[in-house]
Motif scaffolding. Structure first.
Motif, PDB file in Angstrom:
ATOM      1  N   LEU B 105     -20.090 100.246  99.866  1.00  0.00           N
ATOM      2  CA  LEU B 105     -20.628  99.055  99.211  1.00  0.00           C
ATOM      3  C   LEU B 105     -22.086  98.838  99.623  1.00  0.00           C
ATOM      4  O   LEU B 105     -22.942  98.526  98.778  1.00  0.00           O
ATOM      5  N   GLY B 106     -22.345  99.035 100.924  1.00  0.00           N
ATOM      6  CA  GLY B 106     -23.721  98.911 101.396  1.00  0.00           C
ATOM      7  C   GLY B 106     -24.639  99.896 100.688  1.00  0.00           C
ATOM      8  O   GLY B 106     -25.747  99.542 100.246  1.00  0.00           O
ATOM      9  N   LEU B 107     -24.174 101.129 100.547  1.00  0.00           N
ATOM     10  CA  LEU B 107     -24.943 102.146  99.827  1.00  0.00           C
ATOM     11  C   LEU B 107     -25.230 101.714  98.405  1.00  0.00           C
ATOM     12  O   LEU B 107     -26.346 101.881  97.902  1.00  0.00           O
ATOM     13  N   MET B 108     -24.216 101.156  97.756  1.00  0.00           N
ATOM     14  CA  MET B 108     -24.383 100.727  96.365  1.00  0.00           C
ATOM     15  C   MET B 108     -25.413  99.604  96.268  1.00  0.00           C
ATOM     16  O   MET B 108     -26.312  99.653  95.419  1.00  0.00           O
ATOM     17  N   ILE B 109     -25.276  98.624  97.172  1.00  0.00           N
ATOM     18  CA  ILE B 109     -26.221  97.497  97.128  1.00  0.00           C
ATOM     19  C   ILE B 109     -27.644  97.982  97.402  1.00  0.00           C
ATOM     20  O   ILE B 109     -28.583  97.660  96.664  1.00  0.00           O
ATOM     21  N   ASP B 110     -27.798  98.791  98.448  1.00  0.00           N
ATOM     22  CA  ASP B 110     -29.135  99.279  98.809  1.00  0.00           C
ATOM     23  C   ASP B 110     -29.720 100.159  97.709  1.00  0.00           C
ATOM     24  O   ASP B 110     -30.917 100.092  97.414  1.00  0.00           O
ATOM     25  N   SER B 111     -28.863 100.980  97.091  1.00  0.00           N
ATOM     26  CA  SER B 111     -29.349 101.841  96.008  1.00  0.00           C
ATOM     27  C   SER B 111     -29.798 101.008  94.829  1.00  0.00           C
ATOM     28  O   SER B 111     -30.817 101.303  94.193  1.00  0.00           O
ATOM     29  N   LEU B 112     -29.051  99.956  94.551  1.00  0.00           N
ATOM     30  CA  LEU B 112     -29.418  99.058  93.460  1.00  0.00           C
ATOM     31  C   LEU B 112     -30.787  98.425  93.740  1.00  0.00           C
ATOM     32  O   LEU B 112     -31.659  98.380  92.867  1.00  0.00           O
ATOM     33  N   ILE B 113     -30.942  97.965  94.976  1.00  0.00           N
ATOM     34  CA  ILE B 113     -32.238  97.369  95.354  1.00  0.00           C
ATOM     35  C   ILE B 113     -33.352  98.396  95.196  1.00  0.00           C
ATOM     36  O   ILE B 113     -34.405  98.115  94.612  1.00  0.00           O
ATOM     37  N   LEU B 114     -33.097  99.608  95.680  1.00  0.00           N
ATOM     38  CA  LEU B 114     -34.115 100.664  95.622  1.00  0.00           C
ATOM     39  C   LEU B 114     -34.479 100.991  94.177  1.00  0.00           C
ATOM     40  O   LEU B 114     -35.658 101.038  93.818  1.00  0.00           O
ATOM     41  N   VAL B 115     -33.455 101.198  93.337  1.00  0.00           N
ATOM     42  CA  VAL B 115     -33.708 101.553  91.939  1.00  0.00           C
ATOM     43  C   VAL B 115     -34.479 100.429  91.252  1.00  0.00           C
ATOM     44  O   VAL B 115     -35.456 100.677  90.526  1.00  0.00           O
ATOM     45  N   LEU B 116     -34.072  99.188  91.525  1.00  0.00           N
ATOM     46  CA  LEU B 116     -34.771  98.059  90.916  1.00  0.00           C
ATOM     47  C   LEU B 116     -36.236  98.028  91.353  1.00  0.00           C
ATOM     48  O   LEU B 116     -37.136  97.872  90.528  1.00  0.00           O
ATOM     49  N   LEU B 117     -36.460  98.185  92.638  1.00  0.00           N
ATOM     50  CA  LEU B 117     -37.827  98.137  93.167  1.00  0.00           C
ATOM     51  C   LEU B 117     -38.703  99.186  92.494  1.00  0.00           C
ATOM     52  O   LEU B 117     -39.796  98.894  92.006  1.00  0.00           O
ATOM     53  N   ILE B 118     -38.192 100.425  92.474  1.00  0.00           N
ATOM     54  CA  ILE B 118     -39.030 101.514  91.971  1.00  0.00           C
ATOM     55  C   ILE B 118     -39.199 101.408  90.455  1.00  0.00           C
ATOM     56  O   ILE B 118     -40.293 101.636  89.924  1.00  0.00           O
ATOM     57  N   LEU B 119     -38.133 101.023  89.750  1.00  0.00           N
ATOM     58  CA  LEU B 119     -38.256 100.930  88.292  1.00  0.00           C
ATOM     59  C   LEU B 119     -39.167  99.769  87.902  1.00  0.00           C
ATOM     60  O   LEU B 119     -39.936  99.879  86.946  1.00  0.00           O
ATOM     61  N   LEU B 120     -39.107  98.667  88.644  1.00  0.00           N
ATOM     62  CA  LEU B 120     -40.014  97.555  88.352  1.00  0.00           C
ATOM     63  C   LEU B 120     -41.457  97.981  88.599  1.00  0.00           C
ATOM     64  O   LEU B 120     -42.363  97.633  87.841  1.00  0.00           O
ATOM     65  N   CYS B 121     -41.644  98.740  89.650  1.00  0.00           N
ATOM     66  CA  CYS B 121     -42.982  99.265  89.955  1.00  0.00           C
ATOM     67  C   CYS B 121     -43.444 100.192  88.824  1.00  0.00           C
ATOM     68  O   CYS B 121     -44.573 100.093  88.342  1.00  0.00           O
ATOM     69  N   ALA B 122     -42.527 101.072  88.378  1.00  0.00           N
ATOM     70  CA  ALA B 122     -42.880 102.003  87.294  1.00  0.00           C
ATOM     71  C   ALA B 122     -43.167 101.240  86.005  1.00  0.00           C
ATOM     72  O   ALA B 122     -44.025 101.629  85.220  1.00  0.00           O
TER      73      ALA B 122
END
Lengths: 168, 335
Positions: B105-122
């Motif tokens: 679950l931690g992996l999923m949450i952190d991955s979601l945060i990471l994907v959101l961060l990078i995609l928002l940046c992109a």
């Protein structure tokens, strides 16, 4: 030990999650960002090169301008000198011409005056001759009885006449 | 200002000490390993002996697929063994356990945060003309980090083919970084010891292993199987054997380094905090003074962990980049 034996379920989940994250980020995330930043860096690089080129061009242009200015100044000086010379020349020529003209006029006047005087002299001489002829006539008519005295008078008159007009 | 900070820290640690005195004896081993190990429920806190936990879904392949929440484990015929692993209550055997555990679950949450961060940046870069605007907001925050890793680590280490591997290495860096940082956060969405779990680091190392060996060039494989050494070293394949072991030890070292560093960091912080509770029985004076020391030490360790979180992500990325670069070296470059 519990800690250092990888849990198979977690391995599977981690593989799935990481693969998905990797797929999404490698397709839609990082290449967009890095390519855009690269684009901007290239642009900055090009702009700097262009600016340097423009600067160099500007420097040569300024140099050329300076040279042109210098040349123009020299030409101007030469032109001014020429103009002054031409003016002086013109004035001198005009003066010369005027002098020649004046000389010519004076010469003509002199000739005319001389001719007038000649005319006048000739006139006077003719009148004198006529007068003297008249005088002679009268003298002759009055005192022609005394021959000695007459001869004397004639001599004298002739002598006077010849003395007054030696050239004719 | 400094004095105020100290007073604040002391005041902060006193209620902790008071709270500790209420409880019973603390089993330090259980306290630490309970926090760093994976589990089937997300323990948040205990208030007056009442445990507050988030139950997590369990997915078990045993005699068919069983799906249930972890608080209904007993009803479904499963129980936990002494290591906290799920076993079949009847047979005592361990089934294939695909549960969404705390770490998953931690992996999923952190991955979601990471994907959101990078995609928002992109998205910022897609929406704005990069030639006319300087980055703002998230892009301004992430761009220096991304470009630092891209230019200083990946470009230098991988060499001419870096553009092909940059997305992978950047993903690895930010994946480790965000999981490390979330591991330091002590409450719910964070706090899972993800990068300090050997399964996670093993998968990461495995990906690097694949990236290195799937895309290695001819020269790289010749160096492994037929290196430039005297023939008797190759006839009985001593050198090839060593080289093959070498290809495995490289990702293995990556795996162990990240795992051990993050695990050690978590244990150190937990030890510092545990001192408060261990000394609860020794009277208020010792407990109070040691609590102050423990809190100060905890602050220091958290700062250290912040640094380590970055350093370990950086080191993992840099070494992966180096290994990839070594697999692409041209023979002419070595002369």
């Amino acid at each position: 030990m519990n800690l250092i034996t990888p849990d198979s379920g977690l391995v599977v989940w981690m593989t799935i999650i990481f693969a998905i994250v990797f797929f999404i980020l490698a397709k839609f995330g990082f290449p967009v960002i890095t390519s855009m930043v690269k684009k901007r860096n290239d642009k900055i690089h090009d702009s700097l090169a262009a600016a340097r080129l423009a600067e160099e061009k500007l420097a040569t242009l300024a140099q050329q301008q300076q040279e042109l200015l210098e040349k123009a100044r020299v030409e101007q000086a030469a032109l001014l000198k020429d103009a002054a010379a031409a003016r002086d020349n013109l004035i001198a020529q005009a003066k010369q011409q005027a002098k020649e003209e004046a000389d010519k006029i004076i010469q003509n006047a002199r000739l005319e005056i001389a001719a007038e005087r000649e005319d006048a002299l000739r006139d006077v001489r003719r009148q004198v001759a006529e007068i003297s002829l008249d005088v002679a006539e009268k003298v002759i008519r009055k005192t022609l009885q005394d021959t000695g005295e007459q001869a004397q008078l004639v001599d004298r008159l002739v002598e006077e006449a010849t003395r007054t007009r030696p050239e004719s | 200002m400094k004095r105020l900070l100290y007073i604040f820290l002391i005041l902060l640690s006193l209620p902790l000490a008071a709270a500790a005195q209420e409880g019973e004896d603390l089993d330090m081993k259980q306290f630490i390993f309970g926090h760093i190990a994976d589990s089937h429920e997300w323990h948040i806190t205990a208030i007056h002996g009442k445990e507050i936990t988030i139950p997590l879904p369990c997915i078990v392949f045993d005699d068919g697929v069983h799906v249930f929440m972890s608080n209904k484990m007993e009803q479904n015929g499963y129980t936990l063994d002494e290591n906290g692993k799920m076993i079949n209550a009847a047979t005592g055997k361990r089934p294939f356990d695909m549960s969404i555990t705390k770490n998953v679950l931690g992996l999923m949450i952190d991955s979601l945060i990471l994907v959101l961060l990078i995609l928002l940046c992109a998205r910022w870069y897609k929406k704005h003309d990069v030639l006319k605007e300087t980055p703002t907001g998230l892009a301004a925050l992430l761009e220096p980090v991304i470009m630092m890793i891209n230019d200083d680590v990946i470009k230098d280490a991988v060499g001419p083919k870096h553009e092909k591997f940059a997305p992978y290495l950047l993903t690895v860096f930010f994946f480790i970084l965000i999981n490390n940082l979330m591991g330091i956060v002590p409450f719910f969405p964070g706090g899972a010891n993800i990068t300090g779990n050997i399964a996670v680091t093993m998968v990461l190392a495995l990906f690097t292993f694949l990236m290195v060996n799937l895309f290695g060039n001819k020269h790289y494989y010749k160096d492994i199987f037929w290196p430039d050494v005297p023939i008797f070293l190759k006839a009985i394949p001593i050198m090839p054997a060593i080289e093959i072991v070498g290809t495995i030890t490289k990702p293995f070292s990556l795996m162990v380094r990240l795992f051990a560093n993050m695990l050690a960091g978590h244990i150190m912080i937990l030890c510092a905090v545990g001192v408060i509770f261990l000394t609860a029985k020794m009277g208020p004076v010792i407990n109070g003074s040691l609590s102050i020391v423990a809190v100060l030490f905890g602050v220091f360790l958290n700062c250290l962990e912040l640094l380590v979180a970055f350093i370990q992500a950086y080191v993992f990325t840099m070494l992966s980049a180096l290994f990839i670069g070594m697999a692409h070296k041209e023979p002419a470059e070595e002369e």
